[in-house]
Design an enzyme around this catalytic site. Sequence first.
Site, PDB file in Angstrom:
ATOM      1  N   ARG A   1       4.929   6.090  14.262  1.00  0.00           N
ATOM      2  CA  ARG A   1       5.044   6.685  12.921  1.00  0.00           C
ATOM      3  C   ARG A   1       4.529   8.116  12.955  1.00  0.00           C
ATOM      4  O   ARG A   1       3.453   8.365  13.490  1.00  0.00           O
ATOM      5  CB  ARG A   1       4.223   5.870  11.915  1.00  0.00           C
TER       6      ARG A   1
ATOM      7  N   HIS B   1       0.835  -1.204   0.000  1.00  0.00           N
ATOM      8  CA  HIS B   1       0.000   0.000   0.000  1.00  0.00           C
ATOM      9  C   HIS B   1       0.869   1.254   0.000  1.00  0.00           C
ATOM     10  O   HIS B   1       2.077   1.203   0.266  1.00  0.00           O
ATOM     11  CB  HIS B   1      -0.928   0.025   1.220  1.00  0.00           C
TER      12      HIS B   1
ATOM     13  N   HIS C   1       4.773   0.133   0.167  1.00  0.00           N
ATOM     14  CA  HIS C   1       5.527  -0.684   1.122  1.00  0.00           C
ATOM     15  C   HIS C   1       4.635  -1.762   1.699  1.00  0.00           C
ATOM     16  O   HIS C   1       3.399  -1.678   1.609  1.00  0.00           O
ATOM     17  CB  HIS C   1       6.115   0.186   2.243  1.00  0.00           C
TER      18      HIS C   1
ATOM     19  N   ASP D   1       0.526   4.864   2.090  1.00  0.00           N
ATOM     20  CA  ASP D   1      -0.234   5.223   3.292  1.00  0.00           C
ATOM     21  C   ASP D   1      -1.444   6.107   2.983  1.00  0.00           C
ATOM     22  O   ASP D   1      -1.329   7.142   2.311  1.00  0.00           O
ATOM     23  CB  ASP D   1       0.675   5.933   4.301  1.00  0.00           C
TER      24      ASP D   1
END
Length: 293
Positions: free
Chosen positions: A284, A120, A269, A122
């Site tokens: 994150r 995907h 990723h 993000d």
Amino acid sequence: MSAMRGNNGPRYKHSADESAPYDTITVDKLTPIVGAEIGGVDLSQPLGNRTFEEIHRALAENLVIFFRDQHITEQQHLDFGRSFGKLHIHPAAPHAPGHPELMIIHADKDSPRANGEGWHSDVSCDVEPPMGSILYIRKCPPRGGDTLFASMYAAYEALSDRMKRYLDGMTAVHDGEDVYRGTYANFGVEDKKAYPRAEHPVVRTHPVTGKQALYVNRGFTKRLLGVPRDESAAVLAYLYDHAESPLFQCRFRWQENSIAFWDNRCVQHRAMWDYWPHTRTGNRVTIQGDRPV
Ligand code: SIN
């Protein structure tokens, strides 16, 4: 046998952007196509302008950059992200207490799932999806838990000219509903009434490099617009398989206190959950982006 195999040399011939030397950092490429480890930087200390510019350039040239052995506080992590733009608040994921911009990434032996297990980009379901994400992993399993990154510039370039023409001007629907509903219940997160949904070009132009990148992903993209549903499903299946070719990828092996900083506009990723029953945990920080064009 690779589906990419041909008789005229490699299917994708990467022409490296011959980078000017760096003065304040070291840049050690993981592959010629994507990913580089950055040295000579302590992110717990203020970054001079020159170092900041060079980190920015290394990101543009390598699409995802990695830093080892960093010891930063939550505030320093947030400040590093803010130096690249306003911070994004995730529409569903849990966050550190008092810091909605500090997303929790955590899996252990009792977790029903781990973040990012499929390919995907993000939150591509946002109308203005995040420009970049900075993941700081503090606790790692002894082995495993790698993250794979794939260049969507390379994926686009390696398409046939006919496929590029077919995709030119096409848009796709990206939807967070199936991805997010119920996903974080184990963290005590209550579902929202609705999750983001957006239409984006299938091929986007990167606002900094001007390069074209394939912008559909298995996680969020639901369908291509303007073609029948069966055609959309078949073309998307082809594009996902193509984009996920190992030819376009690097794989980052985490150590505790490492950081990965990726550009969601040109990489996808996926994280490997191959370390059960061990624990992998971090945070994150995600940087807001522009509407894809
Ligand atoms: C994510 O941000 O998608 C998770 C990546 C990871 O945990 O490696």
